[in-house]
Motif scaffolding. Structure first.
Motif, PDB file in Angstrom:
ATOM      1  N   HIS A   1       0.805  -1.222   0.000  1.00 54.46           N
ATOM      2  CA  HIS A   1       0.000   0.000   0.000  1.00 54.46           C
ATOM      3  C   HIS A   1       0.842   1.280   0.000  1.00 54.46           C
ATOM      4  O   HIS A   1       0.295   2.375  -0.081  1.00 54.46           O
ATOM      5  CB  HIS A   1      -0.908   0.040   1.229  1.00 54.46           C
ATOM      6  N   ALA A   2       2.151   1.142   0.112  1.00 56.52           N
ATOM      7  CA  ALA A   2       2.990   2.313   0.337  1.00 56.52           C
ATOM      8  C   ALA A   2       2.871   3.377  -0.755  1.00 56.52           C
ATOM      9  O   ALA A   2       2.760   4.566  -0.432  1.00 56.52           O
ATOM     10  CB  ALA A   2       4.441   1.886   0.530  1.00 56.52           C
ATOM     11  N   PRO A   3       2.901   3.031  -2.052  1.00 65.43           N
ATOM     12  CA  PRO A   3       2.819   4.101  -3.056  1.00 65.43           C
ATOM     13  C   PRO A   3       1.538   4.916  -2.949  1.00 65.43           C
ATOM     14  O   PRO A   3       1.541   6.134  -3.170  1.00 65.43           O
ATOM     15  CB  PRO A   3       2.889   3.341  -4.387  1.00 65.43           C
ATOM     16  N   MET A   4       0.434   4.260  -2.615  1.00 64.24           N
ATOM     17  CA  MET A   4      -0.845   4.954  -2.491  1.00 64.24           C
ATOM     18  C   MET A   4      -0.866   5.836  -1.243  1.00 64.24           C
ATOM     19  O   MET A   4      -1.321   6.984  -1.287  1.00 64.24           O
ATOM     20  CB  MET A   4      -1.971   3.931  -2.447  1.00 64.24           C
ATOM     21  N   ALA A   5      -0.379   5.285  -0.142  1.00 64.35           N
ATOM     22  CA  ALA A   5      -0.402   6.036   1.116  1.00 64.35           C
ATOM     23  C   ALA A   5       0.491   7.263   1.054  1.00 64.35           C
ATOM     24  O   ALA A   5       0.106   8.346   1.519  1.00 64.35           O
ATOM     25  CB  ALA A   5       0.011   5.126   2.272  1.00 64.35           C
ATOM     26  N   VAL A   6       1.687   7.133   0.470  1.00 63.25           N
ATOM     27  CA  VAL A   6       2.585   8.294   0.450  1.00 63.25           C
ATOM     28  C   VAL A   6       2.051   9.380  -0.469  1.00 63.25           C
ATOM     29  O   VAL A   6       2.233  10.573  -0.200  1.00 63.25           O
ATOM     30  CB  VAL A   6       4.031   7.895   0.071  1.00 63.25           C
ATOM     31  N   GLU A   7       1.362   8.980  -1.548  1.00 63.97           N
ATOM     32  CA  GLU A   7       0.748   9.993  -2.410  1.00 63.97           C
ATOM     33  C   GLU A   7      -0.305  10.783  -1.637  1.00 63.97           C
ATOM     34  O   GLU A   7      -0.368  12.022  -1.737  1.00 63.97           O
ATOM     35  CB  GLU A   7       0.119   9.320  -3.635  1.00 63.97           C
ATOM     36  N   ALA A   8      -1.117  10.085  -0.846  1.00 66.88           N
ATOM     37  CA  ALA A   8      -2.135  10.771  -0.053  1.00 66.88           C
ATOM     38  C   ALA A   8      -1.499  11.642   1.024  1.00 66.88           C
ATOM     39  O   ALA A   8      -1.954  12.767   1.280  1.00 66.88           O
ATOM     40  CB  ALA A   8      -3.074   9.750   0.585  1.00 66.88           C
TER      41      ALA A   8
END
Length: 363
Positions: free
Chosen positions: A55-62
């Motif tokens: 989930h890291a790419p999605m979470a860091v974008e948010a």
């Protein structure tokens, strides 16, 4: 997961897509943090332990979008033990053989390399428009995480500079979606519902609510008819998609207790589709709505509880709620709060607070 072949009609180029939204202070990253984080993450695969999503790419974008860039690298340091290296490639995916590789999770590195080549050689919007209708039938695959990852990536590309790490992130998201592609079972139409909230209420639960999501989705047999045929109009389709995101976000406030981690996807998946619409030809908006409804209904059927529960109004502003979500640290909570803030009304903010309360903290 079995290999799947798609016969969907290819889209044309994205020349008739809606114009991108202009960057705003809330969305344009001027810190460089997002690109640093994506470069750090692109050596990792999209899954761990066989099928759990990264989930890291999605979470860091948010996090970056909502002004939490200073927390990103610390968050990644904490999340890092969940990352696994990108698997090795096996054989090259090409324009001639892609159908035989579609839906084969063992080919995720091959797919990622394919989309890396495609986005290096052509505008990313053209690649997205070509592949979107091919991938839509498999929107629920990977517990909807591939389409969610693509939605976060497209939002970044639309509101900011098209840097190499951001384009590479789209290639990773599309590669994950292609590798995990798996259509839902054939479904019988049930009685029409007047609106999205009523349609969600009418979704029949799967008979055996145990096991993983793949076992649960295999039990799906029927969904209510929603939206109405008038949603074939692109503008109407977008309005109905906004309605679906609002309804699923609100529903989490009353039903999220059933399975607080999995039920966030009933909202974040259609919101990912909504975020992608401005980059897509308008001819793809109606089928995008239909696929988003299928994904939301599938998650609702698989995990929705029998009874609603009361909830408390949010006791904080939108910015304060997202800061709480960031401090909480759970990736699903961060992404759901991001979607709730897109909806932005009082019930959505209450749903965001509910996700912070229900999901276990990660920091």
């Amino acid at each position: 997961m079995d290999d799947t072949t798609s016969t969907s009609t290819d889209a044309g180029t994205s020349t008739d897509a809606a114009p991108a939204a202009a960057p705003t202070a809330a969305t344009a990253d001027t810190t460089g943090t997002l690109d640093e984080a994506l470069e750090r993450l692109h050596a990792s695969g999209p899954e761990r332990n066989g099928w759990l999503s990264n989930h890291a790419p999605m979470a860091v974008e948010a996090l970056v979008r909502h002004g939490q860039a200073p927390t990103v690298h610390r968050w990644l340091d904490h999340y890092g033990h969940k990352l696994e290296d990108m698997p090795d490639t096996s054989s090259r995916v090409t324009a001639e053989n892609w159908r035989e590789a579609l839906g084969d999770p063992r080919r995720v590195a091959d797919w990622t390399e394919y989309f890396g080549r495609e986005t290096a050689e052509r505008p990313w919007r053209d690649v997205l428009a070509e592949w979107w209708p091919r991938l839509l039938p498999g929107i629920a695959a990977g517990a909807t995480h591939p389409v969610i990852r693509v939605g976060h990536s497209v939002r970044t590309l639309l509101v900011g500079e098209e840097t190499a790490p951001r384009v590479a992130e789209l290639a990773h998201g599309l590669g994950y979606w292609a590798a995990r592609h798996q259509p839902l079972p054939a479904l019988t139409p049930l009685a029409p519902a007047p609106d999205a909230a009523a349609a969600l209420d009418a979704v029949p639960p799967v008979p055996e609510q145990s096991g993983g999501i793949r076992d649960r989705l295999a039990q799906l047999t029927a969904f209510p008819v929603w939206p109405r045929p008038s949603a074939d109009d692109p503008d109407e389709a977008r309005a109905r998609l906004e309605e679906l995101v609002r309804a699923t976000t609100h529903r989490f406030a009353t039903h999220g207790h059933g399975e607080p981690i999995m039920l966030v996807h009933a909202a974040t998946a259609p919101n990912a589709v909504l975020r992608a619409l401005p980059a897509l030809p308008r001819t793809l908006w109606a089928p995008s709505l239909a696929a988003a409804w299928a994904a939301s209904a599938a998650v609702t059927a698989a995990y929705g509880p029998a009874e609603a529960a009361p909830y408390e109004p949010a006791d904080a502003s939108a910015d304060e709620l997202f800061a709480r979500a960031a401090a909480h640290g759970d990736d699903h909570t961060i992404k759901f709060t991001d979607t709730a803030l897109d909806v932005g009304d009082a019930t959505a903010l209450a749903a965001a607070l509910r996700s912070i309360e229900l999901n276990p903290p990660a920091l």
